[in-house]
Design an enzyme around this catalytic site. Structure first.
Site, short mmCIF file in Angstrom:
data_model
loop_
_atom_site.label_atom_id
_atom_site.label_comp_id
_atom_site.label_asym_id
_atom_site.label_seq_id
_atom_site.Cartn_x
_atom_site.Cartn_y
_atom_site.Cartn_z
N ALA A 1 10.67 -0.93 -28.54
CA ALA A 1 9.54 -0.93 -27.71
C ALA A 1 9.64 0.57 -26.59
O ALA A 1 10.80 0.87 -26.65
CB ALA A 1 9.39 -1.90 -27.11
N GLY B 1 12.76 -3.54 -30.62
CA GLY B 1 11.43 -3.82 -31.31
C GLY B 1 11.42 -2.99 -32.88
O GLY B 1 10.66 -3.44 -33.84
N GLU C 1 12.85 -5.81 -34.89
CA GLU C 1 12.10 -6.81 -35.10
C GLU C 1 10.83 -6.38 -35.96
O GLU C 1 10.54 -7.11 -36.67
CB GLU C 1 11.23 -7.02 -33.58
CG GLU C 1 12.48 -7.65 -32.78
CD GLU C 1 12.29 -7.84 -31.27
OE1 GLU C 1 11.79 -6.66 -30.67
OE2 GLU C 1 12.24 -8.84 -31.03
N GLU D 1 18.13 -5.27 -25.92
CA GLU D 1 17.35 -5.41 -24.61
C GLU D 1 17.95 -6.08 -23.29
O GLU D 1 17.69 -5.48 -22.54
CB GLU D 1 16.26 -6.43 -25.09
CG GLU D 1 15.17 -5.83 -26.09
CD GLU D 1 15.44 -6.16 -27.49
OE1 GLU D 1 16.51 -6.50 -28.11
OE2 GLU D 1 14.42 -6.14 -28.45
N1 CAA Z 1 11.65 4.09 -25.53
C1 CAA Z 1 11.45 5.54 -25.04
N2 CAA Z 1 12.08 6.33 -25.35
C2 CAA Z 1 13.16 6.44 -26.06
C3 CAA Z 1 13.82 5.20 -26.66
C4 CAA Z 1 12.95 3.89 -26.36
N3 CAA Z 1 12.95 2.70 -26.77
N4 CAA Z 1 14.63 5.24 -27.45
C5 CAA Z 1 15.05 6.67 -27.49
N5 CAA Z 1 14.11 7.10 -26.55
C6 CAA Z 1 13.96 8.84 -26.31
C7 CAA Z 1 14.91 9.16 -25.31
O1 CAA Z 1 14.61 8.60 -23.97
C8 CAA Z 1 15.06 10.53 -25.48
O2 CAA Z 1 13.96 11.18 -25.09
P1 CAA Z 1 14.29 12.61 -23.95
O3 CAA Z 1 14.99 13.51 -24.90
O4 CAA Z 1 12.93 12.69 -23.51
O5 CAA Z 1 15.20 12.22 -22.68
C9 CAA Z 1 14.99 10.58 -26.88
O6 CAA Z 1 14.47 9.58 -27.22
C10 CAA Z 1 16.12 10.94 -27.88
O7 CAA Z 1 17.11 9.77 -27.52
P2 CAA Z 1 18.56 9.86 -26.87
O8 CAA Z 1 18.91 11.32 -26.27
O9 CAA Z 1 18.96 8.73 -26.11
O10 CAA Z 1 19.60 10.02 -28.41
P3 CAA Z 1 20.83 9.35 -28.54
O11 CAA Z 1 21.08 9.94 -30.07
O12 CAA Z 1 21.76 9.98 -27.56
O13 CAA Z 1 20.97 7.68 -28.64
C11 CAA Z 1 19.82 5.56 -28.97
C12 CAA Z 1 20.06 7.06 -29.48
C13 CAA Z 1 21.22 4.90 -29.03
C14 CAA Z 1 18.86 4.79 -29.96
C15 CAA Z 1 19.33 5.60 -27.61
O14 CAA Z 1 18.23 6.54 -27.53
C16 CAA Z 1 18.87 4.29 -27.13
O15 CAA Z 1 19.65 3.41 -26.83
N6 CAA Z 1 17.57 4.18 -27.04
C17 CAA Z 1 16.98 2.81 -26.47
C18 CAA Z 1 17.45 1.52 -27.45
C19 CAA Z 1 16.82 0.12 -26.87
O16 CAA Z 1 17.10 -0.08 -25.80
N7 CAA Z 1 15.67 -0.21 -27.42
C20 CAA Z 1 15.05 -1.54 -26.94
C21 CAA Z 1 14.06 -1.23 -26.34
S1 CAA Z 1 13.12 -2.67 -25.64
C22 CAA Z 1 12.42 -3.49 -26.82
O17 CAA Z 1 12.28 -3.12 -27.91
C23 CAA Z 1 11.83 -4.79 -26.15
C24 CAA Z 1 11.38 -5.56 -27.39
O18 CAA Z 1 11.99 -6.50 -28.01
C25 CAA Z 1 9.81 -5.52 -27.90
#
Ligand code: CAA
Length: 257
Positions: free
Chosen positions: A65, A108, A111, A131
């Site tokens: 998400a 998500g 999911e 999450e």
């Molecule tokens: N939401 C919004 N933006 C996101 C994102 C997310 N879930 N995941 C990545 N991005 C964005 C980053 O903020 C970044 O943007 P900026 O360049 O503007 O800063 C861009 O995508 C690239 O990401 P990274 O620089 O972090 O890339 P990386 O290769 O270093 O890392 C990653 C990759 C490990 C996937 C890391 O991006 C990460 O941990 N992302 C979040 C994953 C996460 O926590 N997902 C769960 C979300 S909550 C959810 O999904 C609730 C539910 O159950 C419905």
């Protein structure tokens, strides 16, 4: 149809949706979910489509998400808007949907992949429910679907620690049907989807419905449901054609009747 966050195309009888927010690793914001649902609505209505493939980029199927969109929400907002519930429409589709996952399928994203009927993974795929690191838990079915698919031990560890599973572990655990090299993933998914789309559409829909019953009912009820649907298939022209074609040693030509 032009969308802001997804690309769509039709390949024969297969609809292909590519999640397309590369700047956010295909994070699932409200626009993307609405557009995905609109595209899937179109494929459901189109009698020429027999199967759909959802894919992302080589780096990310979807990183979850959209955290930036979601972070400021209050409890009343999430409750009143029924936040996330619109995502479930993907799981309620009647036509088969294949998820073709390369790179990150997190939160998500994992999911969403599990809402599809099966997952084909590339050797770079990584699945996780991180999450808890954000102070929440999976909210789009992760605690339920992952647990049913991979069992309590792995689901609990993944949801409580945020640990990711690589493609090999995902295949061993039954989360994905097969692993293919990353550069062949979409072609392979399209090939599988085309095979499904060449079957009788009503029979494929009934088969999907029957397999899904296994997740929702007891074995005795599920078998009763299967038997009723199996018997009903003998009322279709496609059953006659399929069996006649076998006897005549020729490929079946299904009319979806
Ligand atoms: N939401 C919004 N933006 C996101 C994102 C997310 N879930 N995941 C990545 N991005 C964005 C980053 O903020 C970044 O943007 P900026 O360049 O503007 O800063 C861009 O995508 C690239 O990401 P990274 O620089 O972090 O890339 P990386 O290769 O270093 O890392 C990653 C990759 C490990 C996937 C890391 O991006 C990460 O941990 N992302 C979040 C994953 C996460 O926590 N997902 C769960 C979300 S909550 C959810 O999904 C609730 C539910 O159950 C419905």
């Amino acid at each position: 149809m032009t969308y802001e966050t997804i690309l769509t195309e039709t390949r024969g009888k297969v609809g292909l949706v590519t999640l397309n927010r590369p700047q956010a690793l295909n994070a699932l914001n409200s626009t993307l979910v609405a557009e995905l649902n609109e595209a899937l609505d179109g494929y459901e209505r189109d009698p020429g489509i027999g199967c759909v493939v959802i894919t992302g980029s080589e780096k990310a199927f979807a990183a979850g998400a959209d955290i930036k969109e979601m972070s400021g929400l209050s409890y009343p907002q999430t409750y009143l808007d029924d936040f996330i519930t619109a995502w479930d429409k993907v799981a309620a589709r009647r036509k088969p949907i294949v998820a073709a996952v390369s790179g990150f399928a997190l939160g998500g994203g994992c999911e969403l992949a599990m809402m599809c009927d099966f997952i084909l993974a590339s050797d770079t795929a990584k699945f996780g429910q991180p999450e808890i690191k954000l102070g929440v838990m999976p909210g789009a079915g992760g605690t339920q679907r992952l647990t049913r698919i991979v069992g309590k031990a792995k689901a609990m560890e993944m949801c409580l620690t945020g640990r990711m599973m690589d493609a090999a572990e995902a295949e061993r655990s039954g989360l994905v049907s097969r692993i293919v090299p990353a550069d062949q993933l979409v072609d392979e998914a399209l090939k599988v989807a085309a095979t499904i789309a060449d079957m009788s559409l009503p029979i494929a829909l009934m088969t999907k419905e029957s397999v899904n019953r296994a997740y929702e009912t007891t074995l005795a009820e599920g078998i009763r449901f299967e038997r009723r649907v199996f018997h009903a298939m003998f009322a279709t022209a496609d059953q006659k054609e399929g069996m006649q074609a076998f006897v005549e040693k020729r490929p079946a030509k299904f009319a979806n009747e």
